[in-house]
Design a protein around this motif. Sequence first.
Motif, short mmCIF file in Angstrom:
data_model
loop_
_atom_site.label_atom_id
_atom_site.label_comp_id
_atom_site.label_asym_id
_atom_site.label_seq_id
_atom_site.Cartn_x
_atom_site.Cartn_y
_atom_site.Cartn_z
N HIS A 96 0.87 -1.18 0.00
CA HIS A 96 0.00 0.00 0.00
C HIS A 96 0.90 1.23 0.00
CE1 HIS A 96 0.58 0.60 4.34
NE2 HIS A 96 0.19 -0.65 4.54
N VAL A 97 0.31 2.40 -0.22
CA VAL A 97 1.11 3.61 -0.33
C VAL A 97 1.91 3.82 0.96
CG1 VAL A 97 1.06 6.12 -0.62
CG2 VAL A 97 -0.43 4.68 -2.02
N ASN A 98 3.19 4.06 0.79
CA ASN A 98 4.11 4.28 1.89
C ASN A 98 3.76 5.59 2.61
OD1 ASN A 98 6.56 5.28 3.25
ND2 ASN A 98 7.56 3.54 2.28
N ASN A 99 3.82 5.58 3.94
CA ASN A 99 3.51 6.80 4.71
C ASN A 99 4.37 7.99 4.30
OD1 ASN A 99 1.63 5.28 6.06
ND2 ASN A 99 2.76 5.19 7.97
N TYR A 133 1.25 17.68 10.94
CA TYR A 133 0.37 16.76 11.66
C TYR A 133 -0.39 16.00 10.58
CZ TYR A 133 -3.37 14.89 14.48
OH TYR A 133 -4.25 14.04 15.08
N ILE A 134 -0.30 14.68 10.60
CA ILE A 134 -0.93 13.89 9.55
C ILE A 134 -1.71 12.73 10.16
CG2 ILE A 134 1.17 12.50 9.17
CD1 ILE A 134 0.43 12.65 6.11
N GLN A 135 -2.91 12.52 9.65
CA GLN A 135 -3.76 11.42 10.08
C GLN A 135 -3.98 10.50 8.89
OE1 GLN A 135 -7.11 13.80 11.70
NE2 GLN A 135 -6.96 12.35 13.38
N THR A 146 -0.14 21.47 8.07
CA THR A 146 1.25 21.89 8.14
C THR A 146 1.31 23.37 8.49
OG1 THR A 146 1.86 20.27 6.45
CG2 THR A 146 3.45 22.02 6.90
N ASN A 147 2.15 23.70 9.45
CA ASN A 147 2.41 25.10 9.79
C ASN A 147 3.70 25.52 9.11
OD1 ASN A 147 0.23 25.90 11.63
ND2 ASN A 147 1.00 24.20 12.84
N TRP A 148 3.61 26.64 8.43
CA TRP A 148 4.73 27.16 7.64
C TRP A 148 5.13 28.54 8.16
CZ3 TRP A 148 6.57 24.49 3.29
CH2 TRP A 148 5.80 23.40 2.87
N CYS A 149 6.41 28.85 8.01
CA CYS A 149 6.91 30.19 8.33
C CYS A 149 7.34 30.85 7.03
CB CYS A 149 8.11 30.08 9.28
SG CYS A 149 8.76 31.69 9.77
#
Length: 136
Positions: free
Chosen positions: A22-25, A60-62, A107-110
């Motif tokens: 299955h698709v790799n994380n 952060y990934i679910q 995702t939080n970006w600067c």
Amino acid sequence: MIPIPFQLDLKVTSKHLDEQNHVNNLQYMKWVLDISEAHWVAKTPSEIREKYAWFVLDHYIQYKQQAFLGEELTITTWIENYSKVRSERRVHITRKTDGKTIVEARTNWCFIDQQTKKPTRITSEVVKPYFEFESA
């Protein structure tokens, strides 16, 4: 202010799979980064992209479902919100055949200046292509 979504479609190939078939994380993380970059390039004029860039602060990934070889997926992203120098981007990956959510990511970006590599203010000129602004 309403975010304008950006989408890409893709088909799962053997290079996306792990030993469980299955698709790799890590592939999902790459897709999150790839669509973020594609959105930036598609919506932001080159003169802004030459002066500024984004650095990831955190992800952060679910993982909601698995995806398999040959499946067609839709990746959707949008800017959820932004402040002085930070932006929160959302990414949802869904399976086209049944509409099920495969992955939800935040995702939080600067925002940084390309020359100094230091955080810099996000201006209305930068965010305008990413939002519909409601009239009063």
